[in-house]
Design a protein around this motif. Structure first.
Motif, mmCIF file in Angstrom:
data_model
loop_
_atom_site.group_PDB
_atom_site.id
_atom_site.type_symbol
_atom_site.label_atom_id
_atom_site.label_comp_id
_atom_site.label_asym_id
_atom_site.label_seq_id
_atom_site.Cartn_x
_atom_site.Cartn_y
_atom_site.Cartn_z
ATOM 1 N N VAL A 1 -1.321 3.761 -6.452
ATOM 2 C CA VAL A 1 -0.214 3.697 -5.494
ATOM 3 C C VAL A 1 -0.507 2.602 -4.480
ATOM 4 O O VAL A 1 -1.623 2.516 -3.954
ATOM 5 N N ALA A 2 0.489 1.783 -4.201
ATOM 6 C CA ALA A 2 0.351 0.697 -3.231
ATOM 7 C C ALA A 2 0.637 1.230 -1.827
ATOM 8 O O ALA A 2 1.740 1.686 -1.541
ATOM 9 N N TYR A 3 -0.370 1.141 -0.970
ATOM 10 C CA TYR A 3 -0.260 1.664 0.397
ATOM 11 C C TYR A 3 0.841 0.947 1.177
ATOM 12 O O TYR A 3 1.551 1.555 1.974
ATOM 13 N N TRP A 4 0.996 -0.381 0.951
ATOM 14 C CA TRP A 4 1.918 -1.173 1.779
ATOM 15 C C TRP A 4 3.369 -0.789 1.549
ATOM 16 O O TRP A 4 4.105 -0.511 2.503
ATOM 17 N N HIS A 5 3.821 -0.739 0.294
ATOM 18 C CA HIS A 5 5.218 -0.425 0.049
ATOM 19 C C HIS A 5 5.516 1.053 0.297
ATOM 20 O O HIS A 5 6.598 1.392 0.780
ATOM 21 N N SER A 6 4.574 1.915 -0.033
ATOM 22 C CA SER A 6 4.846 3.347 0.066
ATOM 23 C C SER A 6 4.779 3.876 1.491
ATOM 24 O O SER A 6 5.512 4.800 1.847
ATOM 25 N N PHE A 7 3.907 3.280 2.322
ATOM 26 C CA PHE A 7 3.676 3.866 3.649
ATOM 27 C C PHE A 7 3.834 2.876 4.808
ATOM 28 O O PHE A 7 4.199 3.282 5.903
ATOM 29 N N ALA A 8 3.560 1.598 4.574
ATOM 30 C CA ALA A 8 3.644 0.634 5.676
ATOM 31 C C ALA A 8 5.030 0.009 5.798
ATOM 32 O O ALA A 8 5.451 -0.354 6.894
ATOM 33 N N TRP A 9 5.731 -0.151 4.682
ATOM 34 C CA TRP A 9 7.057 -0.773 4.728
ATOM 35 C C TRP A 9 8.054 0.161 5.401
ATOM 36 O O TRP A 9 8.090 1.359 5.124
ATOM 37 N N GLU A 10 8.880 -0.388 6.282
ATOM 38 C CA GLU A 10 9.782 0.428 7.087
ATOM 39 C C GLU A 10 11.238 0.354 6.627
ATOM 40 O O GLU A 10 12.115 0.919 7.265
#
Length: 435
Positions: A47-56
């Motif tokens: 799972v990619a942390y940036w798209h799943s949790f950092a992207w708004e």
């Protein structure tokens, strides 16, 4: 302790192809044996942390659409909450790996030292959570494209101070990746390119990028990192032109700077499309040179001219990608990272789980189709038949000869080509039997 963000969604389980449950795997069965190996061990999902949790949820024409408990992302406490939610999702999906950029998991500080302290504090928090689970880190990387300091590039920046800042940033990210037992370290040059040649010394920038990557490799060996160093091709966006345009360009770059035995490629479906290729093409280029390291699985919207990073849903495309991967011996230390994000209107936590469930199922179907084609052998037989002429003594002698001798043979009438069908449509029909 659960954060309750996912409203106590139960862990996703395999229910078989006849299931109509949108929150169940229909094709991804981690323990299913495919070509003598567990499906989970073939696919190695992350799972990619940036798209799943950092992207708004923002885009070039509108601001954030997601409202999350860890917004705004400018505080270490909220960064830890974000990590807690991430691991709740990992528990639900059961995938074996995840990936991150430094900027995804820590808030930016007023200076480099503060940013590093924030980073290390959250890394320790993540490490403690990993200690209680089986999940591992597929790879870490540094975001050297979002902040304004990177507007002219990182390793290729005309300002040596930015090069130094980039070097220090990568060192901290490699240290964290090593600390968490990461299996790879990725460098993606989001702005390693140019907007205009009017103010660009291309030769100097390429030399600086080559030197930077050699410094990375030297540091890998210094700290005893046993994982792979990977670079990720992309042709443009956000830069007008990026030096890591596609797989072939990256391979040429690595050879020029003596890195072909130290660095491999992390290939992304969406980037392949932007470069005018297919994912199958990029993987075939890398595997033919023994330089495939890992993949980012996603898709682009073919009506849009940019990198939309959607979850994969095209089984035939995925099957052909895994066909070349399996033929080359598999992903090794690499994996299948979902570099994919929700649509801006998909604002519910359930959407995030369902998107990954669907993507994992598509990859599982593609993998099984690829394995079935390999075991059937139809494509391999057709390929061998098409190139059989090169196995003859005459063809081998021609390759070992010269233009004069070949000219003599053709002039004598000994050689008179008789074109043969490539049988493309028959082979396409063959593939459709499996997908």
């Amino acid at each position: 302790m659960s954060t309750k963000f996912f409203d106590d969604i139960a862990p996703i389980t395999y229910k078989g192809a006849d299931s109509t449950d949108p929150m169940a795997f229909r094709h991804y069965n981690p323990d299913e044996i495919v070509m003598g190996k567990r499906m989970e061990d073939h696919l190695r999902f992350a799972v990619a942390y940036w798209h799943s949790f950092a992207w708004e949820g923002g885009d070039p024409f509108g601001g954030p659409t997601f409202e999350r408990p860890w917004h705004p992302q400018d505080d270490v406490g909220r960064a830890k909450t974000k990590a807690d939610v991430a691991f709740d999702m990992f528990d639900i999906l059961g995938q074996p790996y995840f990936c991150w950029h430094d900027a995804d998991i820590r808030p930016e500080g007023p200076d480099f030292a503060t940013s590093v302290r924030n980073f290390e504090e959250v890394i320790d928090h993540i490490g403690a959570k990993m200690d209680t689970r089986k999940i591992g880190l597929l790879w870490g990387t540094a975001n050297m494209f979002s902040h304004r300091r990177w507007m002219g590039g990182a390793a290729t920046n005309p300002d040596p101070d930015v090069f130094a800042y980039a070097a220090a940033t990568v060192k901290t990210c490699m240290d964290a990746t090593h600390k968490l037992g990461g299996q790879n370290y990725v460098l993606w040059g989001g702005r390693e390119g140019y907007e205009t040649l009017l103010n660009t010394d291309m030769g100097a920038e390429l030399d600086h990028m080559g030197r930077f990557l050699n410094m990375v490799v030297d540091y890998k060996h210094k700290i005893g990192f046993q994982g792979q160093i990977l670079v990720e091709p992309k042709p443009q966006e956000p830069s007008k032109h990026q030096y890591d345009y596609d797989a072939a360009t990256c391979i040429g770059f690595l050879r020029k700077y003596g890195l072909e035995n130290e660095v491999k490629l992390n290939l992304e479906q969406g980037h392949a499309i932007l470069a005018g290729h297919s994912f199958e093409h990029e993987i075939a280029v890398a595997t033919s040179e023994g330089m495939l390291g890992s993949i980012d699985m996603n898709r682009n919207d073919y009506q849009s001219g940019w990198d939309t990073d959607q979850f994969p849903n095209n089984v035939p495309e995925v099957a052909l990608a895994y066909y070349h991967i399996l033929k080359s011996g598999g992903l090794g230390l690499g994996g299948t990272n979902f570099d994919a994000k929700l649509r801006r209107q998909s604002i519910d936590p359930t959407d995030l789980i369902a998107a990954h469930v669907g993507g994992m199922d598509v990859c599982a179907r593609g993998l099984k189709a690829a394995a079935a084609m390999i075991e059937d052998g139809g494509l391999e037989t057709a390929l061998n038949e098409r190139y059989a002429g090169w196995d003859t003594p005459a063809a081998r002698a021609m390759l070992a000869g010269n233009l004069d001798s070949t000219y003599t043979d053709v002039m004598s009438g000994k050689i008179a080509p008789n074109p043969r069908s490539g049988r493309q449509e028959i082979l396409e029909n063959y593939v459709n039997r499996f997908v």
